[in-house]
Design an enzyme around this catalytic site. Structure first.
Site, PDB file in Angstrom:
ATOM      1  N   ASN A 231       7.590 -16.697   9.163  1.00 38.48           N
ATOM      2  CA  ASN A 231       7.694 -15.326   8.650  1.00 38.48           C
ATOM      3  C   ASN A 231       8.755 -14.633   9.503  1.00 38.48           C
ATOM      4  OD1 ASN A 231       7.272 -12.655   7.862  1.00 38.48           O
ATOM      5  ND2 ASN A 231       5.512 -12.406   9.227  1.00 38.48           N
ATOM      6  N   GLY A 232       9.819 -14.165   8.860  1.00 37.76           N
ATOM      7  CA  GLY A 232      10.884 -13.490   9.615  1.00 37.76           C
ATOM      8  C   GLY A 232      12.236 -13.953   9.123  1.00 37.76           C
TER       9      GLY A 232
ATOM     10  N   HIS B 287      20.854  21.565 -10.602  1.00 35.15           N
ATOM     11  CA  HIS B 287      22.117  21.010 -10.097  1.00 35.15           C
ATOM     12  C   HIS B 287      22.305  19.562 -10.538  1.00 35.15           C
ATOM     13  CE1 HIS B 287      22.757  24.602  -7.767  1.00 35.15           C
ATOM     14  NE2 HIS B 287      21.512  24.506  -7.304  1.00 35.15           N
TER      15      HIS B 287
ATOM     16  N   LYS C 117       5.464   6.186  -6.516  1.00 35.50           N
ATOM     17  CA  LYS C 117       4.287   5.450  -7.014  1.00 35.50           C
ATOM     18  C   LYS C 117       4.553   4.923  -8.421  1.00 35.50           C
ATOM     19  CE  LYS C 117       2.449   4.748  -4.281  1.00 35.50           C
ATOM     20  NZ  LYS C 117       2.738   5.188  -2.942  1.00 35.50           N
TER      21      LYS C 117
ATOM     22  N   CYS D  87       5.941 -12.240   4.055  1.00 34.03           N
ATOM     23  CA  CYS D  87       5.466 -13.608   4.177  1.00 34.03           C
ATOM     24  C   CYS D  87       4.169 -13.594   4.981  1.00 34.03           C
ATOM     25  CB  CYS D  87       6.447 -14.546   4.859  1.00 34.03           C
ATOM     26  SG  CYS D  87       7.986 -14.730   3.974  1.00 34.03           S
TER      27      CYS D  87
ATOM     28  N   GLU E  66       7.223   2.041  -8.333  1.00 30.94           N
ATOM     29  CA  GLU E  66       6.732   0.820  -7.693  1.00 30.94           C
ATOM     30  C   GLU E  66       5.868  -0.027  -8.604  1.00 30.94           C
ATOM     31  OE1 GLU E  66       5.612   1.273  -3.087  1.00 30.94           O
ATOM     32  OE2 GLU E  66       4.563   2.698  -4.350  1.00 30.94           O
TER      33      GLU E  66
ATOM     34  N   GLU F  48       6.726  11.315  -3.550  1.00 30.55           N
ATOM     35  CA  GLU F  48       5.700  10.271  -3.481  1.00 30.55           C
ATOM     36  C   GLU F  48       5.196   9.912  -4.882  1.00 30.55           C
ATOM     37  OE1 GLU F  48       4.791   8.143  -1.501  1.00 30.55           O
ATOM     38  OE2 GLU F  48       2.758   7.573  -2.047  1.00 30.55           O
TER      39      GLU F  48
ATOM     40  N   ARG G  32       1.583  -9.561   1.481  1.00 30.04           N
ATOM     41  CA  ARG G  32       2.795  -9.687   2.297  1.00 30.04           C
ATOM     42  C   ARG G  32       3.941 -10.363   1.543  1.00 30.04           C
ATOM     43  NH1 ARG G  32       1.490  -8.905   7.624  1.00 30.04           N
ATOM     44  NH2 ARG G  32       3.437  -9.864   8.259  1.00 30.04           N
TER      45      ARG G  32
ATOM     46  N   TRP H  96       7.774 -14.098   0.649  1.00 30.18           N
ATOM     47  CA  TRP H  96       8.598 -13.032   0.066  1.00 30.18           C
ATOM     48  C   TRP H  96      10.031 -13.450   0.347  1.00 30.18           C
ATOM     49  CZ3 TRP H  96      12.297  -9.412   1.460  1.00 30.18           C
ATOM     50  CH2 TRP H  96      12.497  -8.366   0.554  1.00 30.18           C
TER      51      TRP H  96
ATOM     52  N   LYS I 145       3.945  -5.515   1.095  1.00 37.12           N
ATOM     53  CA  LYS I 145       3.347  -4.389   1.794  1.00 37.12           C
ATOM     54  C   LYS I 145       3.818  -4.269   3.234  1.00 37.12           C
ATOM     55  CE  LYS I 145      -0.690  -1.690   1.964  1.00 37.12           C
ATOM     56  NZ  LYS I 145      -0.015  -0.596   1.242  1.00 37.12           N
TER      57      LYS I 145
HETATM   58  C1  G6P Z   1       6.595  -1.057   1.960  1.00 42.50           C
HETATM   59  C2  G6P Z   1       5.282  -0.734   1.295  1.00 42.50           C
HETATM   60  C3  G6P Z   1       5.086   0.778   1.254  1.00 42.50           C
HETATM   61  C4  G6P Z   1       5.191   1.370   2.636  1.00 42.50           C
HETATM   62  C5  G6P Z   1       6.493   0.966   3.332  1.00 42.50           C
HETATM   63  C6  G6P Z   1       6.480   1.333   4.799  1.00 42.50           C
HETATM   64  O1  G6P Z   1       7.647  -0.646   1.172  1.00 42.50           O
HETATM   65  O2  G6P Z   1       5.242  -1.273  -0.018  1.00 42.50           O
HETATM   66  O3  G6P Z   1       3.810   1.066   0.706  1.00 42.50           O
HETATM   67  O4  G6P Z   1       5.131   2.763   2.546  1.00 42.50           O
HETATM   68  O5  G6P Z   1       6.676  -0.453   3.260  1.00 42.50           O
HETATM   69  O6  G6P Z   1       5.494   0.574   5.432  1.00 42.50           O
HETATM   70  P1  G6P Z   1       4.665   1.015   6.687  1.00 42.50           P
HETATM   71  O7  G6P Z   1       3.678  -0.099   6.883  1.00 42.50           O
HETATM   72  O8  G6P Z   1       5.645   1.115   7.818  1.00 42.50           O
HETATM   73  O9  G6P Z   1       4.014   2.305   6.399  1.00 42.50           O
END
Ligand code: G6P
Length: 611
Positions: A99-100, A507, A488, A2, A491, A484, A27, A73, A606
């Protein structure tokens, strides 16, 4: 999660708030809303993105020089017009953006219902708006006291902006757990969840601390805590430019951020590697270095992509500094009663510096006596303020929800830390140390070479754009890269993907392999090269499609794989920094080809400020 923007001053609030919300959309982007205070108060809100809110307000009164906005969000209640913020209390006395999470909202809601309150939404925020109003009306106190009294009853996290309709000229802001920044202008104030909506107007900011309340009107700011003790505002200058938060000529922020990596890594080195490329100097942890050198154990805590960077850190610290490392998901670590000793060093990694689980895990480890170091990107955010010492990544603002340049900067910091620690502990000799540092400084140019293969990688993306599943395999330093790469793809393109240690494939995942399964194998020349070549053969024997990331000039894998993407040769410990780049491009292009919203993928945000 948010985003909040608010303004009080003499300018027209609407464009400031709308533009600010667009900057904070990373956010959350389920719904958006705005409240504008003029002679009367206008509240507009709707499901969808900020552009939908703009359409919704088309032709309606949008004047007023005080206002607040929100991009959501969803936590409590689905994304809908009703659940969108701002929330207005039952008798119209208070307007709130939040926000929270208010954890005890259902208990408070029941109490308010017994006092005759009805609820229009499923949100915890509407409960808070009504709680404040109930105190204001029943206890006949002023708005600010009503807010402070309400907050003493609340359990949870909040960044809040509140307006009392009996006092049009004033905004009240409060923070606990969720970030809030005040921008200080000439007789005007801005409020936002981070500084990006503010920088266009002022570079003077105040980062609010937990349990602080700010009362703002034109040219007047009072800061206090919930208990009413006055607090002295600490005004700081922010170093952020508009260009850094602009997409420029790129179609998406993610693509811009992929291309920025040679520069963001250089910026991570800046002032930390000597001009003759022979020494590392990490000013932020200089005092903690002896403690780190004596540590019996390093515990790395993080979430998401930052956790993957932490896994690369595990390989680095164990190899170069011979310190045992545990890499933990912050959310698991904080709830499983972990054994933490005073001679443990905890390294928390976070791009945003606001991730709720990471922050809570830090607080817990701190209470148990561990030394906490931070690796964060956003200066002034909550995590660097909680840690004992740390190193900023200096990657610049990362706006695409899928992390790219923040990951490579985090790995760069971890690499510098591991080399420095190994040297400090006498485990790396002078010659090897210099060679390692030089190799590290060669990385930005090598990434520059990989960036030139974008169109070639785009063609591979075209071939696999319709896949339903994908497998990513790597060994050693390249296993976290496999994780990773898979993250990606999941996501942003919504293709199910799994990262696996290549040897573990037999396995389980091997059962999934057929002619429809793309298998991305990260197979640069390192000590397990021969082993991964065998793994590729196992995939090919089952008709899987192999896309291999290989060291330039590799002819063995070229003869086996369906596609190869070459990266320059480098020390195996540095290979994550190179091999992740083609995987970022693959995900980006597949997502674009599938028509996905690359920068704002569905359901994600994010900055994850809820547990
Ligand atoms: C969210 C974001 C990711 C990020 C993760 C941890 O899931 O979409 O891109 O890696 O949070 O966030 P941080 O800000 O703690 O790296």
């Amino acid at each position: 999660m948010c985003g909040i923007v608010a303004y009080v001053g003499d300018r027209t609030a609407y464009p400031i708030i709308i533009k600010g919300l667009q900057r904070l959309e990373y956010r959350g982007y389920d719904s958006a809303g705005i409240a504008l205070v003029n002679k009367g108060i206008h509240v507009y809100k709707c499901k969808g993105k900020v552009k939908d809110l703009e359409m919704h307000t088309n032709g309606k009164p949008i004047t007023g020089s005080i206002g607040m906005g929100h991009t959501r969000w969803a936590t409590h209640g689905e994304p809908s017009d009703n659940n969108a913020h701002p929330h207005v209390s039952q008798n119209g006395k208070f307007i709130v953006v939040h926000n929270g999470i208010i954890e005890n909202y259902s208990h408070l809601k029941k109490e308010l219902m017994s006092r005759g309150y009805d609820f229009q939404s499923e949100t915890d925020t509407e409960v808070l708006a009504n709680l404040i109003e109930n105190i204001y009306l029943e206890e006949k106190v002023d708005a600010e006291l009503a807010v402070r009294l309400a907050l003493t009853k609340v359990i949870g996290a909040y960044g809040l902006v509140i307006s009392c309709t009996d006092n049009h000229d004033q905004l009240i802001a409060a923070r606990k757990g969720s970030p809030l920044v005040i921008g200080v202008g000439e007789k005007e104030y801005f409020l936002a969840s981070d500084a990006t909506p503010i920088i266009e107007y002022t570079d003077q900011v105040i980062y609010m601390n937990d349990e602080e309340v700010a009362i703002l009107s034109r040219g007047d700011l009072t800061l206090k805590n919930i208990q009413n003790d006055a607090k002295k505002p600490k005004i700081q200058k922010i170093n952020l430019s508009i260009e850094e938060i602009d997409k420029g000529n790129f179609d998406h922020f993610m693509l811009k951020e992929i291309y920025e990596q040679p520069i963001s890594i250089e910026d991570t080195f800046r002032g930390r590697i000597s001009m003759d490329r022979s020494k590392i100097f990490l000013g932020g942890i200089i005092e903690a270095l002896p403690k780190l050198a004596e540590a019996k154990r390093i515990i790395i805590i993080a979430c998401g992509t930052s956790w993957h960077a932490g896994m690369v850190g595990e390989y680095l610290f164990e190899e170069f500094a011979r310190t045992p490392v545990e890499v933990e998901y912050a959310s698991e670590f904080r709830y499983r009663n972990p054994v933490i000793n005073k001679d443990d060093v905890v390294i928390a990694i976070s791009q945003s510096g606001e991730t709720a689980d990471t922050l809570a895990a830090i607080k817990m480890a701190k209470e148990q006596g561990a030394t906490i170091l931070g690796i964060c990107n956003v200066a002034g955010s909550s995590i660097p303020r909680e840690t004992h010492a740390g190193v900023y990544t200096h990657a610049g603002p990362e706006i695409g929800v899928a992390s790219t340049k923040a990951f490579t900067s985090q790995v760069t910091v971890l690499t510098m830390m591991a080399f420095l620690l190994g040297k400090t502990k006498g485990l790396i000799n002078e010659t090897d140390y210099k060679k390692l540092v030089q190799e590290l400084t060669d990385i930005p140019d090598k990434i520059g070479t990989i960036l030139k293969s974008e169109s070639e990688i785009e063609k591979i993306a075209q071939t696999y754009q319709h896949a339903n599943n994908a497998l990513y395999l790597g060994r050693g330093y390249l296993f976290p890269v496999a994780l990773e790469g898979a993250l990606k793809l999941k996501e942003i393109s919504y293709i199910h993907a799994e990262g696996y240690p290549a040897a573990e494939m037999k396995h389980g995942p091997i059962a999934l392999i057929d002619e429809n399964m793309p298998v991305f194998v990260i197979a640069t020349k390192d000590k397990s090269y021969e082993k991964i070549v065998s793994n590729i053969q196992e995939v090919k024997a089952r008709n899987g499609k192999v896309i291999a990331i290989v060291t330039k000039g590799d002819s063995v894998i070229k003869n086996m794989a369906d596609h190869v993407i070459e990266v320059p040769d480098c020390h195996e410990a540095l290979a994550p920094l190179l091999t992740v780049i083609p995987l970022q491009f693959i995900s980006y292009h597949i997502a674009v080809l599938r028509g996905c919203d690359v920068d704002q993928p569905r359901n994600l945000a994010k900055s994850v400020t809820v547990e």
